[in-house]
Design a protein around this motif. Sequence first.
Motif, PDB file in Angstrom:
ATOM      1  N   VAL A  50      24.639   5.483  81.530  1.00  0.00           N
ATOM      2  CA  VAL A  50      25.172   4.203  81.777  1.00  0.00           C
ATOM      3  C   VAL A  50      25.033   3.332  80.388  1.00  0.00           C
ATOM      4  N   GLY A  51      23.866   3.775  79.509  1.00  0.00           N
ATOM      5  CA  GLY A  51      23.649   2.914  78.404  1.00  0.00           C
ATOM      6  C   GLY A  51      22.643   1.951  78.811  1.00  0.00           C
ATOM      7  N   ALA A  52      22.532   0.869  77.825  1.00  0.00           N
ATOM      8  CA  ALA A  52      21.610  -0.142  77.820  1.00  0.00           C
ATOM      9  C   ALA A  52      21.831  -0.768  79.445  1.00  0.00           C
ATOM     10  N   GLU A  53      20.727  -1.243  79.955  1.00  0.00           N
ATOM     11  CA  GLU A  53      20.330  -1.786  81.338  1.00  0.00           C
ATOM     12  C   GLU A  53      19.831  -3.025  81.291  1.00  0.00           C
ATOM     13  N   LEU A  54      20.465  -3.745  82.364  1.00  0.00           N
ATOM     14  CA  LEU A  54      19.812  -5.091  82.591  1.00  0.00           C
ATOM     15  C   LEU A  54      18.544  -4.808  83.571  1.00  0.00           C
ATOM     16  N   ALA A  55      18.587  -3.823  84.292  1.00  0.00           N
ATOM     17  CA  ALA A  55      17.295  -3.613  85.102  1.00  0.00           C
ATOM     18  C   ALA A  55      17.860  -2.393  85.941  1.00  0.00           C
ATOM     19  N   ILE A  56      16.883  -1.999  86.789  1.00  0.00           N
ATOM     20  CA  ILE A  56      17.179  -0.893  87.818  1.00  0.00           C
ATOM     21  C   ILE A  56      17.236  -1.639  89.007  1.00  0.00           C
ATOM     22  N   SER A  57      18.145  -1.661  89.808  1.00  0.00           N
ATOM     23  CA  SER A  57      18.295  -2.388  91.061  1.00  0.00           C
ATOM     24  C   SER A  57      18.082  -1.501  92.042  1.00  0.00           C
ATOM     25  N   THR A  58      17.229  -2.080  93.157  1.00  0.00           N
ATOM     26  CA  THR A  58      16.839  -1.388  94.214  1.00  0.00           C
ATOM     27  C   THR A  58      17.359  -2.120  95.460  1.00  0.00           C
ATOM     28  N   ASP A  59      18.488  -3.060  95.330  1.00  0.00           N
ATOM     29  CA  ASP A  59      19.156  -3.754  96.237  1.00  0.00           C
ATOM     30  C   ASP A  59      20.524  -2.753  96.710  1.00  0.00           C
ATOM     31  N   LYS A  60      20.719  -2.896  97.639  1.00  0.00           N
ATOM     32  CA  LYS A  60      22.242  -2.235  98.083  1.00  0.00           C
ATOM     33  C   LYS A  60      23.262  -3.096  97.712  1.00  0.00           C
ATOM     34  N   HIS A  63      24.795  -6.210  94.621  1.00  0.00           N
ATOM     35  CA  HIS A  63      26.086  -5.539  94.894  1.00  0.00           C
ATOM     36  C   HIS A  63      26.003  -4.083  94.265  1.00  0.00           C
ATOM     37  N   HIS A  64      24.730  -3.842  93.797  1.00  0.00           N
ATOM     38  CA  HIS A  64      24.831  -2.250  92.851  1.00  0.00           C
ATOM     39  C   HIS A  64      23.397  -1.744  93.257  1.00  0.00           C
ATOM     40  N   ARG A  65      23.344  -0.639  93.297  1.00  0.00           N
ATOM     41  CA  ARG A  65      21.906   0.202  93.170  1.00  0.00           C
ATOM     42  C   ARG A  65      21.823   1.137  92.055  1.00  0.00           C
ATOM     43  N   GLY A  66      20.525   1.011  91.374  1.00  0.00           N
ATOM     44  CA  GLY A  66      20.349   1.967  90.314  1.00  0.00           C
ATOM     45  C   GLY A  66      20.389   1.130  89.110  1.00  0.00           C
ATOM     46  N   PRO A  67      20.713   1.800  87.782  1.00  0.00           N
ATOM     47  CA  PRO A  67      20.888   1.128  86.441  1.00  0.00           C
ATOM     48  C   PRO A  67      21.818   0.089  86.429  1.00  0.00           C
ATOM     49  N   LEU A  68      21.598  -1.219  86.182  1.00  0.00           N
ATOM     50  CA  LEU A  68      22.553  -2.344  85.929  1.00  0.00           C
ATOM     51  C   LEU A  68      23.304  -2.241  84.598  1.00  0.00           C
ATOM     52  N   GLY A  69      24.099  -1.406  84.213  1.00  0.00           N
ATOM     53  CA  GLY A  69      24.720  -1.434  83.050  1.00  0.00           C
ATOM     54  C   GLY A  69      25.611  -2.532  82.822  1.00  0.00           C
ATOM     55  N   LEU A  70      26.537  -2.402  81.618  1.00  0.00           N
ATOM     56  CA  LEU A  70      27.687  -3.134  81.439  1.00  0.00           C
ATOM     57  C   LEU A  70      28.723  -3.361  82.367  1.00  0.00           C
ATOM     58  N   LYS A  71      29.024  -2.111  83.031  1.00  0.00           N
ATOM     59  CA  LYS A  71      30.187  -2.266  83.990  1.00  0.00           C
ATOM     60  C   LYS A  71      29.703  -3.019  85.553  1.00  0.00           C
ATOM     61  N   GLN A  72      28.374  -3.147  85.492  1.00  0.00           N
ATOM     62  CA  GLN A  72      27.778  -3.720  86.682  1.00  0.00           C
ATOM     63  C   GLN A  72      27.558  -5.183  86.584  1.00  0.00           C
ATOM     64  N   LEU A  73      27.579  -5.689  85.361  1.00  0.00           N
ATOM     65  CA  LEU A  73      27.376  -7.154  85.050  1.00  0.00           C
ATOM     66  C   LEU A  73      28.754  -7.947  85.634  1.00  0.00           C
ATOM     67  N   VAL A  74      29.574  -7.439  86.155  1.00  0.00           N
ATOM     68  CA  VAL A  74      30.613  -8.554  86.770  1.00  0.00           C
ATOM     69  C   VAL A  74      30.890  -8.465  87.943  1.00  0.00           C
ATOM     70  N   THR A 106      11.473  12.014  88.031  1.00  0.00           N
ATOM     71  CA  THR A 106      11.742  10.694  88.543  1.00  0.00           C
ATOM     72  C   THR A 106      12.141   9.908  86.986  1.00  0.00           C
ATOM     73  N   ARG A 107      11.386  10.231  86.025  1.00  0.00           N
ATOM     74  CA  ARG A 107      11.577   9.639  84.785  1.00  0.00           C
ATOM     75  C   ARG A 107      12.958   9.423  84.353  1.00  0.00           C
ATOM     76  N   PHE A 108      13.897   9.998  84.994  1.00  0.00           N
ATOM     77  CA  PHE A 108      15.330  10.023  84.405  1.00  0.00           C
ATOM     78  C   PHE A 108      16.290   8.808  84.901  1.00  0.00           C
ATOM     79  N   THR A 109      15.396   8.091  85.929  1.00  0.00           N
ATOM     80  CA  THR A 109      16.241   6.737  86.491  1.00  0.00           C
ATOM     81  C   THR A 109      16.067   5.749  85.428  1.00  0.00           C
ATOM     82  N   ASP A 110      17.155   5.963  84.637  1.00  0.00           N
ATOM     83  CA  ASP A 110      17.070   5.024  83.317  1.00  0.00           C
ATOM     84  C   ASP A 110      18.621   5.035  82.883  1.00  0.00           C
ATOM     85  N   GLY A 111      19.023   3.699  82.299  1.00  0.00           N
ATOM     86  CA  GLY A 111      20.450   3.680  82.073  1.00  0.00           C
ATOM     87  C   GLY A 111      20.975   4.408  80.943  1.00  0.00           C
TER      88      GLY A 111
END
Length: 396
Positions: free
Chosen positions: A359-369, A371-382, A349-354
């Motif tokens: 993905v690259g740098a991440e804001l967080a790991i989202s567990t919400d559905k 607007h996005h689940r998983g690593p919140l990278g640059l493409k997910q911050l729009v 499970t240690r691979f759940t990381d941007g």
Amino acid sequence: MAKAIKNKVLKSMITILGNRRAEIIDANKRDLDAFTKDDQAMYDRLVVNDKKVDGMIQAVTEVMEQDDPVDTEISSLTLANGLKVINKTAPFGTIMIIYESRPDVTIEAAVLAFKANNKILLKGGKEAVHSNKELVYCWHLALEENGLERDWIQLLTLNRDETQAFLKNPDQKLDLIVPRGGERLIAFVKEHAQCAVLISGRGNNFLFVHKNADWDKTVNVILNAKTHKISACNALDKILFDADLPDLEAKLKELNAILKESNVTVLVDDNVSKVLTKNQVIADEAVWYEEFLAMRCVIGMTNDVDAAIEKINTYSGGHSSTIMTEDTTVAFAFMQQVDSAAVYHNASTRFTDGGQMGVGAELAISTDKLHHRGPLGLKQLVTNKYYVFGNGQIRE
């Protein structure tokens, strides 16, 4: 904001982080000296050393080199009435992130938000106040060097009551809040926030050992997932054994011994306690919901894969779940039915990381559905926005 100016700021930031390395580490030392070390996981997240500063520089560099995520066309169509409808990516506006311990979040969250044309409010924990102040000072130097206002990246040093008051009545428009932390923090933010809240950070990750698992592979994965970094939200907490696993008793005893040698405290359920008779038995169902962030785990038993899936979906944090099996059909069914942001077959499970997931740098790991689940990278911050071009059309 023009794409070129954003990258100029990031280029300046890379230089500033390198030049102010000693000041960053010195500020962090003041935080470490004030920390009581009663929470080892938090202490580990708090530390900033040369390697951490290198990681910050690398994070800024990687984001600088990524394509700009703003104003990208998602779809385009021309309707029968002549209207041209274009859907494009757009900034959220202002993002607030609430987090503890990790000063590197002050770099990663800010660089992602800034490149995606978002302002960001950084509410770090009091235990990292000196580190965060120094890092935000670095951001302000980079912004001013390129003719931009400091308010793109702001540090909030509020206590709990002040944070509650701010969430209820912010002095500026907030578009998204991301709390990175445990259940209490998430519940606190959801109760008081007046805008969208994206949940992240809670782990409580499960691993299921299927009857057709490769045992050597399983032991290695469990050890890595549990002991590699206990302070991470992708660390392993719960291990479920298939009751039909061959040589079950011997394998339970072997794993228990290996984990104890690694200084992991092993709790067990009623079924496993019949084999591991000296281990502490879970007395409260609440333990199944708990994210440990410590050298502690639970070993339980289920009758089959369906029972394992049900248990994981009942108790896990929806972060990461793994199945160990050589049966790919069973693995695929498990991965489809387990309700987690990341599901694994024969991997830690240690691979759940941007960074680890590309993905690259991440804001967080989202567990919400949404607007996005998983690593919140640059493409997910729009978010997105529709541009509709007409020539006097009206709806009849």
